[in-house]
Scaffold this motif. Structure first.
Motif, PDB file in Angstrom:
ATOM      1  N   LEU A   1       0.870  -1.173   0.000  1.00  0.00           N
ATOM      2  CA  LEU A   1       0.000   0.000   0.000  1.00  0.00           C
ATOM      3  C   LEU A   1       0.907   1.224   0.000  1.00  0.00           C
ATOM      4  O   LEU A   1       1.603   1.492   0.980  1.00  0.00           O
ATOM      5  CB  LEU A   1      -0.912  -0.004   1.232  1.00  0.00           C
ATOM      6  N   THR A   2       0.918   1.946  -1.114  1.00  0.00           N
ATOM      7  CA  THR A   2       1.853   3.054  -1.280  1.00  0.00           C
ATOM      8  C   THR A   2       1.115   4.386  -1.209  1.00  0.00           C
ATOM      9  O   THR A   2       0.091   4.583  -1.858  1.00  0.00           O
ATOM     10  CB  THR A   2       2.596   2.936  -2.621  1.00  0.00           C
ATOM     11  N   LEU A   3       1.686   5.314  -0.450  1.00  0.00           N
ATOM     12  CA  LEU A   3       1.007   6.579  -0.193  1.00  0.00           C
ATOM     13  C   LEU A   3       1.221   7.628  -1.283  1.00  0.00           C
ATOM     14  O   LEU A   3       0.341   8.464  -1.517  1.00  0.00           O
ATOM     15  CB  LEU A   3       1.466   7.149   1.144  1.00  0.00           C
ATOM     16  N   ARG A   4       2.375   7.627  -1.954  1.00  0.00           N
ATOM     17  CA  ARG A   4       2.669   8.706  -2.898  1.00  0.00           C
ATOM     18  C   ARG A   4       1.624   8.848  -4.005  1.00  0.00           C
ATOM     19  O   ARG A   4       1.168   9.974  -4.274  1.00  0.00           O
ATOM     20  CB  ARG A   4       4.063   8.517  -3.508  1.00  0.00           C
ATOM     21  N   PRO A   5       1.202   7.753  -4.649  1.00  0.00           N
ATOM     22  CA  PRO A   5       0.188   7.922  -5.697  1.00  0.00           C
ATOM     23  C   PRO A   5      -1.105   8.539  -5.167  1.00  0.00           C
ATOM     24  O   PRO A   5      -1.738   9.358  -5.845  1.00  0.00           O
ATOM     25  CB  PRO A   5      -0.043   6.484  -6.193  1.00  0.00           C
ATOM     26  N   PHE A   6      -1.483   8.142  -3.956  1.00  0.00           N
ATOM     27  CA  PHE A   6      -2.703   8.691  -3.362  1.00  0.00           C
ATOM     28  C   PHE A   6      -2.540  10.178  -3.054  1.00  0.00           C
ATOM     29  O   PHE A   6      -3.428  10.993  -3.367  1.00  0.00           O
ATOM     30  CB  PHE A   6      -3.038   7.926  -2.084  1.00  0.00           C
ATOM     31  N   LEU A   7      -1.401  10.562  -2.490  1.00  0.00           N
ATOM     32  CA  LEU A   7      -1.175  11.959  -2.116  1.00  0.00           C
ATOM     33  C   LEU A   7      -1.053  12.872  -3.331  1.00  0.00           C
ATOM     34  O   LEU A   7      -1.368  14.059  -3.250  1.00  0.00           O
ATOM     35  CB  LEU A   7       0.093  12.066  -1.253  1.00  0.00           C
TER      36      LEU A   7
END
Length: 239
Positions: free
Chosen positions: A138-144
């Motif tokens: 679960l990666t945060l950068r794409p969401f942010l």
């Protein structure tokens, strides 16, 4: 029990990202992480890595994020890099790539399983992940970095993947996927963002502490496990 150790298992340094290993490690240590995994994409590896002194009380692990759309070639890359890294990640997308990663027990984490309008995961793939002990990243950068309808779609895909992970008891690993120091978030910020994305507090905590430690335990002692510093890695060390 002691305080949990927090890890960010997907950080990209120059030439894949914008900052040096030293800059990323210093900031991650300032944020009170116990360690990071340098996981440049396989098509953007450095020609060589200079000698780096790891900050005291901090660990740097050798990682890679494999990028390959052909499942047969992907299996070849997994075999090529497995022994030289501590954390082996596959950059997912299509169902064929996701399947190849999740059915291979030598893979540690599948990142970015979503592709176009599909979550990229289904019950068969989730079951394969559980059987082969491959974690879903679960990666945060794409969401942010997303906005509007794209962020809504990403949240929908993420929650669908969460439901499958819970049903089949699939491990989750939460990371920044940082391409620069500006993408790094402290463990507390990461936990808060994870809860916004649908994770329970205990799930988020496990995803940045227990799950990474499990991967390290499974793969160590290995050639890249670093306690006091980072050794010199030439291009040949990846082969």
């Amino acid at each position: 029990m002691g305080k949990p150790k927090f890890y960010d298992f997907c950080v990209h340094a120059i030439p894949d990202g914008d900052n040096t290993v030293e800059q990323l490690a210093a900031l991650a240590r300032h944020f009170r992480y116990s360690g990071i995994a340098l996981a440049n994409h396989s098509d953007k590896l450095p020609q060589s890595r200079p000698l780096i002194t790891s900050p005291e009380g901090f660990e740097i692990f050798r990682g890679i994020e494999l990028v390959e759309e052909n499942p047969s070639k992907l299996h070849g890359l997994i075999g090529k890099y497995r022994k030289s890294v501590d954390v082996l990640i596959v950059h997912g997308g299509s169902e064929a790539v996701n399947r190849a990663a999740l059915e291979n027990p030598r893979v540690d984490i599948l990142n970015h399983p979503a592709f176009d309008k599909s979550s990229g995961l289904n019950q068969v793939l989730a079951k394969a992940a559980a059987e082969n002990d491959v974690a879903i990243g679960l990666t945060l950068r794409p969401f942010l970095h997303s906005r509007g309808s794209r962020r809504i779609r990403m949240l929908s895909d993420l929650r669908a993947n969460l439901d499958l992970a819970r049903k089949y008891d699939v491990s989750l690993v939460l990371s920044s996927d940082a391409m620069s120091c500006f993408d790094l978030r402290s463990p507390m910020e990461t936990l808060a963002l994870a809860e916004v994305c649908g994770l329970e507090e205990d799930e988020a905590l496990e995803a940045i502490s227990t799950a990474p430690e499990k991967i390290l335990s499974r793969n160590s002692p290995g050639p890249g496990y670093i306690r006091e510093g980072v050794e010199v890695l030439e291009e040949g060390d990846y082969f």
